[in-house]
Design a protein around this motif. Sequence first.
Motif, PDB file in Angstrom:
ATOM      1  N   THR A 178       0.832  -1.202   0.000  1.00 57.26           N
ATOM      2  CA  THR A 178       0.000   0.000   0.000  1.00 57.26           C
ATOM      3  C   THR A 178       0.871   1.258   0.000  1.00 57.26           C
ATOM      4  O   THR A 178       2.061   1.211   0.287  1.00 57.26           O
ATOM      5  N   SER A 179       0.232   2.373  -0.322  1.00 55.07           N
ATOM      6  CA  SER A 179       0.864   3.685  -0.168  1.00 55.07           C
ATOM      7  C   SER A 179       0.551   4.191   1.240  1.00 55.07           C
ATOM      8  O   SER A 179      -0.586   4.074   1.701  1.00 55.07           O
ATOM      9  N   ILE A 180       1.559   4.738   1.896  1.00 56.63           N
ATOM     10  CA  ILE A 180       1.379   5.234   3.265  1.00 56.63           C
ATOM     11  C   ILE A 180       1.091   6.727   3.206  1.00 56.63           C
ATOM     12  O   ILE A 180       1.847   7.502   2.605  1.00 56.63           O
ATOM     13  N   ASN A 181      -0.008   7.140   3.811  1.00 58.12           N
ATOM     14  CA  ASN A 181      -0.320   8.566   3.915  1.00 58.12           C
ATOM     15  C   ASN A 181       0.513   9.176   5.037  1.00 58.12           C
ATOM     16  O   ASN A 181       0.346   8.818   6.208  1.00 58.12           O
ATOM     17  N   LYS A 182       1.390  10.085   4.682  1.00 62.61           N
ATOM     18  CA  LYS A 182       2.220  10.711   5.710  1.00 62.61           C
ATOM     19  C   LYS A 182       1.385  11.591   6.636  1.00 62.61           C
ATOM     20  O   LYS A 182       1.760  11.829   7.780  1.00 62.61           O
ATOM     21  N   LYS A 183       0.245  12.063   6.117  1.00 64.64           N
ATOM     22  CA  LYS A 183      -0.690  12.815   6.950  1.00 64.64           C
ATOM     23  C   LYS A 183      -2.044  12.108   6.944  1.00 64.64           C
ATOM     24  O   LYS A 183      -2.637  11.886   5.891  1.00 64.64           O
ATOM     25  N   SER A 184      -2.504  11.726   8.112  1.00 61.04           N
ATOM     26  CA  SER A 184      -3.843  11.136   8.253  1.00 61.04           C
ATOM     27  C   SER A 184      -4.443  11.682   9.543  1.00 61.04           C
ATOM     28  O   SER A 184      -3.831  12.509  10.223  1.00 61.04           O
ATOM     29  N   ARG A 185      -5.629  11.233   9.871  1.00 56.69           N
ATOM     30  CA  ARG A 185      -6.251  11.744  11.092  1.00 56.69           C
ATOM     31  C   ARG A 185      -7.178  10.691  11.685  1.00 56.69           C
ATOM     32  O   ARG A 185      -7.601   9.749  11.016  1.00 56.69           O
ATOM     33  N   MET A 186      -7.489  10.853  12.958  1.00 57.03           N
ATOM     34  CA  MET A 186      -8.417   9.973  13.650  1.00 57.03           C
ATOM     35  C   MET A 186      -9.801  10.629  13.669  1.00 57.03           C
ATOM     36  O   MET A 186      -9.914  11.858  13.713  1.00 57.03           O
ATOM     37  N   ASP A 187     -10.817   9.799  13.597  1.00 56.46           N
ATOM     38  CA  ASP A 187     -12.202  10.278  13.582  1.00 56.46           C
ATOM     39  C   ASP A 187     -13.034   9.508  14.601  1.00 56.46           C
ATOM     40  O   ASP A 187     -12.674   8.396  15.009  1.00 56.46           O
ATOM     41  N   ARG A 188     -14.144  10.130  14.972  1.00 58.48           N
ATOM     42  CA  ARG A 188     -15.109   9.458  15.855  1.00 58.48           C
ATOM     43  C   ARG A 188     -16.210   8.822  15.006  1.00 58.48           C
ATOM     44  O   ARG A 188     -16.854   9.500  14.208  1.00 58.48           O
ATOM     45  N   LYS A 189     -16.412   7.531  15.202  1.00 59.60           N
ATOM     46  CA  LYS A 189     -17.462   6.783  14.503  1.00 59.60           C
ATOM     47  C   LYS A 189     -18.566   6.524  15.522  1.00 59.60           C
ATOM     48  O   LYS A 189     -18.394   5.755  16.462  1.00 59.60           O
ATOM     49  N   LYS A 190     -19.706   7.191  15.342  1.00 63.96           N
ATOM     50  CA  LYS A 190     -20.745   7.189  16.378  1.00 63.96           C
ATOM     51  C   LYS A 190     -21.890   6.251  16.006  1.00 63.96           C
ATOM     52  O   LYS A 190     -22.572   6.444  15.001  1.00 63.96           O
ATOM     53  N   TYR A 191     -22.035   5.220  16.803  1.00 65.72           N
ATOM     54  CA  TYR A 191     -23.219   4.375  16.702  1.00 65.72           C
ATOM     55  C   TYR A 191     -23.360   3.638  18.020  1.00 65.72           C
ATOM     56  O   TYR A 191     -22.378   3.493  18.764  1.00 65.72           O
ATOM     57  N   PHE A 192     -24.558   3.178  18.319  1.00 62.48           N
ATOM     58  CA  PHE A 192     -24.780   2.603  19.642  1.00 62.48           C
ATOM     59  C   PHE A 192     -24.627   1.085  19.609  1.00 62.48           C
ATOM     60  O   PHE A 192     -25.332   0.380  18.900  1.00 62.48           O
ATOM     61  N   TYR A 193     -23.670   0.607  20.371  1.00 59.37           N
ATOM     62  CA  TYR A 193     -23.569  -0.804  20.707  1.00 59.37           C
ATOM     63  C   TYR A 193     -23.236  -0.867  22.194  1.00 59.37           C
ATOM     64  O   TYR A 193     -22.542  -0.001  22.728  1.00 59.37           O
ATOM     65  N   SER A 194     -23.674  -1.902  22.862  1.00 60.89           N
ATOM     66  CA  SER A 194     -23.412  -2.026  24.293  1.00 60.89           C
ATOM     67  C   SER A 194     -21.920  -2.187  24.585  1.00 60.89           C
ATOM     68  O   SER A 194     -21.465  -1.920  25.697  1.00 60.89           O
ATOM     69  N   ASP A 195     -21.149  -2.655  23.586  1.00 64.56           N
ATOM     70  CA  ASP A 195     -19.720  -2.866  23.830  1.00 64.56           C
ATOM     71  C   ASP A 195     -18.878  -1.630  23.528  1.00 64.56           C
ATOM     72  O   ASP A 195     -17.651  -1.682  23.577  1.00 64.56           O
ATOM     73  N   LEU A 196     -19.536  -0.505  23.210  1.00 62.79           N
ATOM     74  CA  LEU A 196     -18.840   0.764  23.023  1.00 62.79           C
ATOM     75  C   LEU A 196     -19.180   1.676  24.206  1.00 62.79           C
ATOM     76  O   LEU A 196     -20.239   2.289  24.251  1.00 62.79           O
ATOM     77  N   VAL A 197     -18.276   1.741  25.164  1.00 60.83           N
ATOM     78  CA  VAL A 197     -18.590   2.466  26.398  1.00 60.83           C
ATOM     79  C   VAL A 197     -18.757   3.952  26.139  1.00 60.83           C
ATOM     80  O   VAL A 197     -19.655   4.594  26.699  1.00 60.83           O
ATOM     81  N   LYS A 198     -17.904   4.527  25.307  1.00 62.60           N
ATOM     82  CA  LYS A 198     -17.941   5.975  25.077  1.00 62.60           C
ATOM     83  C   LYS A 198     -19.139   6.397  24.231  1.00 62.60           C
ATOM     84  O   LYS A 198     -19.499   7.573  24.202  1.00 62.60           O
ATOM     85  N   GLY A 199     -19.733   5.439  23.520  1.00 61.00           N
ATOM     86  CA  GLY A 199     -20.790   5.797  22.577  1.00 61.00           C
ATOM     87  C   GLY A 199     -20.228   6.116  21.209  1.00 61.00           C
ATOM     88  O   GLY A 199     -20.966   6.440  20.285  1.00 61.00           O
ATOM     89  N   PHE A 200     -18.912   6.027  21.056  1.00 60.93           N
ATOM     90  CA  PHE A 200     -18.282   6.184  19.744  1.00 60.93           C
ATOM     91  C   PHE A 200     -16.981   5.390  19.742  1.00 60.93           C
ATOM     92  O   PHE A 200     -16.412   5.067  20.792  1.00 60.93           O
ATOM     93  N   GLN A 201     -16.523   5.082  18.535  1.00 62.60           N
ATOM     94  CA  GLN A 201     -15.264   4.366  18.357  1.00 62.60           C
ATOM     95  C   GLN A 201     -14.270   5.307  17.677  1.00 62.60           C
ATOM     96  O   GLN A 201     -14.626   5.990  16.718  1.00 62.60           O
ATOM     97  N   ILE A 202     -13.042   5.344  18.178  1.00 58.67           N
ATOM     98  CA  ILE A 202     -12.012   6.136  17.506  1.00 58.67           C
ATOM     99  C   ILE A 202     -11.443   5.312  16.366  1.00 58.67           C
ATOM    100  O   ILE A 202     -10.888   4.230  16.577  1.00 58.67           O
ATOM    101  N   SER A 203     -11.628   5.829  15.151  1.00 50.61           N
ATOM    102  CA  SER A 203     -11.259   5.102  13.946  1.00 50.61           C
ATOM    103  C   SER A 203     -10.686   6.098  12.939  1.00 50.61           C
ATOM    104  O   SER A 203     -10.253   7.199  13.311  1.00 50.61           O
ATOM    105  N   GLN A 204     -10.670   5.741  11.677  1.00 47.75           N
ATOM    106  CA  GLN A 204     -10.268   6.652  10.605  1.00 47.75           C
ATOM    107  C   GLN A 204     -11.298   6.575   9.483  1.00 47.75           C
ATOM    108  O   GLN A 204     -11.736   5.490   9.099  1.00 47.75           O
ATOM    109  N   ASP A 205     -11.653   7.730   8.941  1.00 49.45           N
ATOM    110  CA  ASP A 205     -12.678   7.776   7.898  1.00 49.45           C
ATOM    111  C   ASP A 205     -12.066   8.145   6.545  1.00 49.45           C
ATOM    112  O   ASP A 205     -11.584   7.280   5.818  1.00 49.45           O
TER     113      ASP A 205
END
Length: 472
Positions: free
Chosen positions: A66-93
């Motif tokens: 793959t090509s590596i992005n030298k600049k990327s960012r983290m995003d909040r993915k918001k959906y409700f599951y009981s196994d997500l304590v914060k109510g969102f998952q930190i991911s990348q979009d």
Amino acid sequence: MKTLIGLEIHVELSTKTKMFCSCKNEFGKPANTNVCEICLGHPGTLPKINKRAVEYAVKAGLALSTSINKKSRMDRKKYFYSDLVKGFQISQDEIPLCRDGYIEIGPYGNKKKIRIQRIHIEEDTGKSLHTEEGETLMDYNRSGVPLIEIVTYPDISSKEEAREFLTILKQTLKYIGVSDVKMEEGSLRCDVNINLVDGDRKTGIAEIKNINSFKAVQKAIAFEEKRQKEFLEKGIVEVKQTRRWDDLLGETKLMRTKEEKDDYRYSYEGDLGELELSDEFIENIRKNLPELPGERLVRFIKDYGLSEYDADIISKDLNISRYFEETLDLTKDSKRTANWIISDVLRNLNENEMESDELKFTSKNLATLINYVKEDKVNTNTAKKLLKEFFLEDVDIEKVIKERGLIQIQDEDFLLKIVEEVLAENEQSIIDYKNGKDRALGFLVGMCMKKSKGKGNPVKFNEIILKKLEEA
């Protein structure tokens, strides 16, 4: 009619700590013991990214072209599951860490590229445990464990191709040491996206979750192909949907209609900021990549003269490929060494339900058996029996051979005497051989081996018998 299959593979990274906190990343610990305020999502806590997890993700990206992005960012993915304590998952979009890679599948010289759309980093969720009383218990030890998600394009056309892709992916990730890829422990999990196309007609994409083995992936694809084909032939149009694989029933079950991207309500994770990688950071990882399975396969064919089939089997597993080369250093016979590993070592591993990293029969012991057979000191059957007998032990096989007196007798006078005794006792076999019954020769050799208590050289017995039969 064409089947289009894309895979989404979640891989837990083998870091010592979690993705955004210092809790230990360990499997099998008592429930809710590897947790803290950050991975439990307490208000006011701030995540801090795990540098080693980023390093492992880049390493995987480079290994998968793959090509590596030298600049990327983290995003909040918001959906409700009981196994997500914060109510969102930190991911990348929109800006993942890695883009546009591939894995090649198929026979050597006729490869097919399966394109990888993206690899992004994220945190794992907790785990739900359902009791017989109908209660749901939550274990958050897994919450916050570093993950990479590998997303392919729908380039896979069959269940066989899917299994081969996953097998090569698993081998590669294990080779480079970023994950133990144990599906039984959840370190590698796979979702299948599948639909069928027939001219202008196509079925809705079904995402199949809860698949816990490569065998189940194949079964799920086969079931879904059949189910969607029936809908396509009847002209029934389904919407995108999420289904789960039921291993007991051997079928997929509808969970919900598929969420669209907007349903996740992605937003920028301001607590972490942008992720910037230097050229030096990326190149240092690239330089330290180990030899990959495909590269090792080519080298085994070129340097050792192995067939494509043998090289493919041996190079697939890092431990077995190392075992092969360690043994080869002592035998100097690549083809004979490969044959013993494929026909005996791998078979005994399979029969004992062992993984290659549990192998106790040393390369030195295997080389001893191969060399003794090659030098006619021990017959092949005896050597194979010894391997099977001591496969689960760490012994000195050369010492065992000498203590049991298993080294073959080469003295021609001794062998001639046994042949003469066997021929005198089996006149009918001599008549049978002269009448064209070749099996009689094998019988006579077998009787000589029996009389010598397995210590005679069967090749020399064969030569002496033939000479005597010609004289008779």
